[in-house]
Scaffold this motif. Structure first.
Motif, PDB file in Angstrom:
ATOM      1  N   THR A   1      -3.667 -38.134   3.651  1.00  0.00           N
ATOM      2  CA  THR A   1      -4.430 -36.980   3.182  1.00  0.00           C
ATOM      3  C   THR A   1      -5.610 -37.471   2.356  1.00  0.00           C
ATOM      4  N   ILE A   2      -6.797 -36.975   2.697  1.00  0.00           N
ATOM      5  CA  ILE A   2      -8.025 -37.323   1.997  1.00  0.00           C
ATOM      6  C   ILE A   2      -8.451 -36.115   1.177  1.00  0.00           C
ATOM      7  N   ASN A   3      -8.488 -36.272  -0.139  1.00  0.00           N
ATOM      8  CA  ASN A   3      -9.036 -35.242  -1.015  1.00  0.00           C
ATOM      9  C   ASN A   3     -10.430 -35.733  -1.378  1.00  0.00           C
ATOM     10  N   PRO A   4     -11.487 -35.100  -0.830  1.00  0.00           N
ATOM     11  CA  PRO A   4     -12.845 -35.623  -1.006  1.00  0.00           C
ATOM     12  C   PRO A   4     -13.425 -35.437  -2.405  1.00  0.00           C
ATOM     13  N   GLY A   5     -12.739 -34.721  -3.275  1.00  0.00           N
ATOM     14  CA  GLY A   5     -13.197 -34.559  -4.652  1.00  0.00           C
ATOM     15  C   GLY A   5     -13.985 -33.283  -4.876  1.00  0.00           C
ATOM     16  N   SER A   6     -14.205 -32.959  -6.144  1.00  0.00           N
ATOM     17  CA  SER A   6     -15.001 -31.801  -6.580  1.00  0.00           C
ATOM     18  C   SER A   6     -14.517 -30.475  -6.004  1.00  0.00           C
ATOM     19  N   GLY A   7     -13.210 -30.351  -5.779  1.00  0.00           N
ATOM     20  CA  GLY A   7     -12.653 -29.098  -5.281  1.00  0.00           C
ATOM     21  C   GLY A   7     -12.870 -28.838  -3.809  1.00  0.00           C
ATOM     22  N   LEU A   8     -13.387 -29.806  -3.079  1.00  0.00           N
ATOM     23  CA  LEU A   8     -13.614 -29.639  -1.637  1.00  0.00           C
ATOM     24  C   LEU A   8     -12.280 -29.676  -0.896  1.00  0.00           C
ATOM     25  N   PRO A   9     -12.184 -29.025   0.262  1.00  0.00           N
ATOM     26  CA  PRO A   9     -10.904 -28.972   0.988  1.00  0.00           C
ATOM     27  C   PRO A   9     -10.459 -30.346   1.491  1.00  0.00           C
ATOM     28  N   ALA A  10      -9.161 -30.574   1.425  1.00  0.00           N
ATOM     29  CA  ALA A  10      -8.577 -31.846   1.860  1.00  0.00           C
ATOM     30  C   ALA A  10      -8.532 -31.932   3.378  1.00  0.00           C
TER      31      ALA A  10
ATOM     32  N   GLY B   1     -25.616 -35.666  -9.994  1.00  0.00           N
ATOM     33  CA  GLY B   1     -25.236 -34.576 -10.894  1.00  0.00           C
ATOM     34  C   GLY B   1     -23.748 -34.509 -11.178  1.00  0.00           C
ATOM     35  N   LEU B   2     -22.946 -35.204 -10.379  1.00  0.00           N
ATOM     36  CA  LEU B   2     -21.505 -35.264 -10.637  1.00  0.00           C
ATOM     37  C   LEU B   2     -21.230 -36.348 -11.675  1.00  0.00           C
ATOM     38  N   PRO B   3     -20.104 -36.291 -12.363  1.00  0.00           N
ATOM     39  CA  PRO B   3     -19.766 -37.370 -13.306  1.00  0.00           C
ATOM     40  C   PRO B   3     -19.796 -38.724 -12.597  1.00  0.00           C
ATOM     41  N   GLY B   4     -20.537 -39.666 -13.164  1.00  0.00           N
ATOM     42  CA  GLY B   4     -20.673 -40.984 -12.554  1.00  0.00           C
ATOM     43  C   GLY B   4     -21.495 -40.967 -11.285  1.00  0.00           C
ATOM     44  N   SER B   5     -22.143 -39.855 -10.992  1.00  0.00           N
ATOM     45  CA  SER B   5     -22.942 -39.673  -9.764  1.00  0.00           C
ATOM     46  C   SER B   5     -22.133 -39.974  -8.508  1.00  0.00           C
ATOM     47  N   ALA B   6     -20.835 -39.619  -8.531  1.00  0.00           N
ATOM     48  CA  ALA B   6     -19.967 -39.910  -7.386  1.00  0.00           C
ATOM     49  C   ALA B   6     -18.892 -38.842  -7.236  1.00  0.00           C
ATOM     50  N   TYR B   7     -18.469 -38.643  -6.001  1.00  0.00           N
ATOM     51  CA  TYR B   7     -17.275 -37.847  -5.735  1.00  0.00           C
ATOM     52  C   TYR B   7     -16.070 -38.733  -6.047  1.00  0.00           C
ATOM     53  N   GLN B   8     -15.063 -38.179  -6.704  1.00  0.00           N
ATOM     54  CA  GLN B   8     -13.837 -38.930  -6.975  1.00  0.00           C
ATOM     55  C   GLN B   8     -12.855 -38.614  -5.842  1.00  0.00           C
ATOM     56  N   VAL B   9     -12.730 -39.525  -4.892  1.00  0.00           N
ATOM     57  CA  VAL B   9     -11.891 -39.340  -3.702  1.00  0.00           C
ATOM     58  C   VAL B   9     -10.472 -39.823  -4.012  1.00  0.00           C
ATOM     59  N   THR B  10      -9.493 -39.058  -3.559  1.00  0.00           N
ATOM     60  CA  THR B  10      -8.095 -39.480  -3.665  1.00  0.00           C
ATOM     61  C   THR B  10      -7.512 -39.539  -2.265  1.00  0.00           C
TER      62      THR B  10
END
Length: 129
Positions: free
Chosen positions: A36-45, A78-87
Motif C-alpha cells: 500500500t502506497i500512501n502518497p502523503g498530504s491526505g491523498l488517496p492510497a 509549500g509542503l513541509p520540507g518541500s516534499a510529500y511524506q510517502v508511507t
C-alpha cells in the motif's frame, strides 16, 4: 498532467524460520500479500496486490505500465520540507506448523517505511503570431 511515480519492493519473497527444543519444533512462514502506497498530504492510497514493477530506464515510458504508481497533480513546493511524506506498507500473511501436526494461520502483520518525495512542476508559455 504529471508523470507517474513508480513504487516497487525488491525483496518480495516468503520467509520461513524454524525453532527447535529437543525433539519438538515449530515453523513459521510469512508471505507478503499486498503493498500500500500512501502518497502523503491526505491523498488517496494506492493498494497493489504484488510488489510493483521496477521502472526500466532502457525502455520507452510508453512501453511500460505499473499498477503500483501514483501521479501527483501538484508540486510539493509549500509542503513541509518541500516534499510529500510517502508511507509504503507491506502486509504479510503467515502460517505456522508444529512437530505434533498442529498449525494454522497467523494474523496479518504490517511493516511500513516513510520517506520524502519531491515533486517539481514545470510550466511553459507558448506564443504565436
Amino acid at each position: 498532467m504529471g508523470l507517474p511515480q513508480w513504487f516497487w519492493v525488491t525483496n518480495w519473497k516468503p520467509l520461513t524460520d524454524r525453532v527447535q527444543a529437543g525433539g519438538v519444533w515449530a515453523e513459521v512462514t510469512a508471505r507478503p500479500t499486498s503493498l500500500t502506497i500512501n502518497p502523503g498530504s491526505g491523498l488517496p492510497a494506492v493498494k497493489c496486490d504484488g510488489p510493483g514493477e521496477a521502472y526500466d530506464s532502457g525502455r520507452s515510458a510508453e512501453a511500460q505500465r505499473s499498477d503500483c504508481s501514483y501521479t501527483y497533480q501538484r508540486s510539493s513546493a509549500g509542503l513541509p520540507g518541500s516534499a510529500y511524506q510517502v508511507t509504503v506498507t507491506v502486509t504479510w500473511g503467515g502460517t505456522w506448523r508444529g512437530s505434533d501436526g498442529a498449525g494454522g494461520a497467523l494474523p496479518a502483520l504490517t511493516r511500513s517505511t516513510a520517506f520524502p518525495v519531491r515533486i517539481a512542476e514545470g510550466q511553459a508559455v507558448a506564443g504565436g503570431r
